[in-house]
Design an enzyme around this catalytic site. Structure first.
Site, PDB file in Angstrom:
ATOM      1  N   GLU A 190      60.100  11.247  79.645  1.00 34.82           N
ATOM      2  CA  GLU A 190      61.430  11.719  78.784  1.00 34.82           C
ATOM      3  C   GLU A 190      60.908  10.841  77.301  1.00 34.82           C
ATOM      4  O   GLU A 190      61.287   9.580  77.559  1.00 34.82           O
ATOM      5  CB  GLU A 190      62.021  12.279  78.772  1.00 34.82           C
ATOM      6  CG  GLU A 190      63.078  13.041  77.425  1.00 34.82           C
ATOM      7  CD  GLU A 190      64.631  13.373  77.533  1.00 34.82           C
ATOM      8  OE1 GLU A 190      64.784  13.915  78.649  1.00 34.82           O
ATOM      9  OE2 GLU A 190      64.859  14.108  76.914  1.00 34.82           O
ATOM     10  N   GLY A 194      67.676   8.375  73.461  1.00 33.51           N
ATOM     11  CA  GLY A 194      69.393   8.799  72.928  1.00 33.51           C
ATOM     12  C   GLY A 194      69.334   7.517  72.549  1.00 33.51           C
ATOM     13  O   GLY A 194      69.705   5.848  73.206  1.00 33.51           O
ATOM     14  N   HIS A 266      61.061  13.265  66.973  1.00 33.38           N
ATOM     15  CA  HIS A 266      60.779  14.731  66.263  1.00 33.38           C
ATOM     16  C   HIS A 266      59.874  15.412  64.532  1.00 33.38           C
ATOM     17  O   HIS A 266      59.585  15.754  64.151  1.00 33.38           O
ATOM     18  CB  HIS A 266      61.803  16.009  65.737  1.00 33.38           C
ATOM     19  CG  HIS A 266      62.080  15.650  67.521  1.00 33.38           C
ATOM     20  ND1 HIS A 266      61.952  16.135  68.474  1.00 33.38           N
ATOM     21  CD2 HIS A 266      64.009  15.271  67.429  1.00 33.38           C
ATOM     22  CE1 HIS A 266      62.659  16.600  69.600  1.00 33.38           C
ATOM     23  NE2 HIS A 266      64.450  15.847  68.747  1.00 33.38           N
TER      24      HIS A 266
END
Ligand code: SAM
Length: 385
Positions: A190, A194, A266
């Site tokens: 991943e 975070g 993103h």
């Protein structure tokens, strides 16, 4: 990570090979890894300190013995005047039960000793079942028997990732694609641990995956150094997803992933660069997830735009050309250039803000297109004659 990989491998081998692996790693190290795994899967912190008796797990193997105790008292002190609940089991059997395929789960060597009958009866009279013992002992037994099968939504809420909740509703989609893999020995990568700039913060989704896939290695990548958050079965690497070389250095360490999840910056350019770097290394039959597609439209923070949604520099345009590529064998003219992914993308699922790309062999051929090409060629020969 090596010791965990050794245990994952050994869980499927003959008893003598498993015993040899335990000796090679060392009994104390294996016991420590198993205690950590059991504490993690049992979510012990949630129930520790709220029981009526301590719970002691005793691991035994060829004359060795190790134990850890989950305290009943909130301050970690001894749990009143009741003796411990004692669960004893052989290490090899636990390795198979935790890390092997589900059909190897067994409790043949296990004993569970509850506190002395007299004391227990006295206490039971005051505190009737069933809630009395539904704490650490039951959680530990659920883990050892692999009954700890919470769904992804619950795990997301428990570990605090936003993959389920007011912001996103991704977990049901992940479950749809990944539940058949739950007991497989997979490698998950991943992007996006975070916690952003704080090196000590993050890891929520990695822990969710680690819990959901008991036999998986779950690797995290972040541009910020988050290695302090690494756990057994959960290595963490520092890499910039827009930098191909730094991503490939991670692949060198972990091998080919079965699942890749992009939950990083993103930014369209980064999403596309990561896909181009990593998709070739995704295992055949693997899945590549891209989260938060909407950010490609948002100028704020993510540099998105709505100018040209077919542009190859825009996540939307990039995904759309994968749909074209799925049909590369059907094109009659030269309206599109071949892409390296044409033969390897076998399906594309696009949900609200989430894309899933399946990897395999896309080479079914097209008898229809072949027939039309032959027809077109003969017509053009006739026209020339
Ligand atoms: C949305 S958070 C990830 C959340 C986490 N996956 C979860 O579900 O709990 C995004 C993370 O991506 C990281 N990130 C931002 N830009 C990056 C880049 N270029 N390469 C790698 N990671 C990046 C940030 O530091 C941040 O920790």
């Amino acid at each position: 990570m090596d010791r965990i990989n050794q245990l994952l491998d050994a869980a499927e081998t003959r008893s003598s090979d498993l015993a040899a692996t335990i000796s090679a790693i060392g009994f104390d190290s294996v016991a420590e890894l198993l205690f950590q795994e059991i504490r993690f899967r049992a979510r012990i912190d949630e129930v520790a300190g709220a029981g009526y008796a301590d719970t002691t797990l005793v691991l035994v193997h060829e004359g060795h013995k190790a134990e850890f105790t989950v305290p009943a008292a909130p301050d970690g002190g001894p749990g009143g005047d009741l003796p411990s609940v004692v669960i004893t089991q052989e290490v090899g059997e636990i390795v198979r039960s935790l890390y092997g395929p589900r059909d190897l789960v067994s409790a043949a060597t296990r004993t569970v000793r509850w506190p002395g009958a007299e004391v227990a009866q006295r206490e039971l009279a005051r505190n009737p079942l069933p809630d009395r013992w539904a704490g650490p002992p039951q959680r530990i037994l659920d883990v050892l028997d692999r009954r700890d099968q919470l769904d992804l939504g619950r795990l997301a809420a428990y570990y605090g990732t936003d993959k389920w909740g007011p912001l996103h509703q991704y977990t049901r989609r992940y479950e749809q694609h990944l539940s058949p893999w739950r007991d497989r020995r997979v490698t998950i990568l991943e992007i996006g641990v975070g916690g952003y700039d704080d090196p000590q913060d993050g890891g929520e989704s990695l822990r969710m995956w680690k819990h959901y896939f008991p036999r998986a290695i779950v690797c995290g990548v972040d541009i910020v150094d988050k290695r302090a958050l690494a756990e057994p079965r959960m290595p963490i690497f520092q890499a910039d997803q827009s930098d191909r070389d730094s991503l490939l250095a991670v692949i060198d360490e972990i091998g080919r992933p079965d699942v890749i999840i992009d939950d990083g910056s993103h930014i369209s350019a980064h999403v596309i660069a990561s896909f181009e770097a990593l998709f070739p290394y995704l295992r055949h039959d693997g899945l590549y997830f891209v989260e938060d597609l909407q950010t490609a439209l948002w100028p704020f923070i993510f540099g998105g735009n709505e100018d040209d949604l077919t542009s190859q520099d825009h996540t939307f345009g990039f995904l759309k050309q994968l749909v074209d590529g799925l049909h590369y064998e059907e094109f009659m003219g030269d309206s599109r250039a071949a892409a390296p992914t044409d033969r390897e993308v076998t399906a594309l699922h696009v949900y609200h803000n989430l894309a899933v790309i399946e990897k395999g062999t896309n080479a079914e051929g097209s008898p229809g297109a072949d027939a039309f090409r032959t027809l077109m060629n003969s017509q053009s020969r006739d026209d020339t004659a």
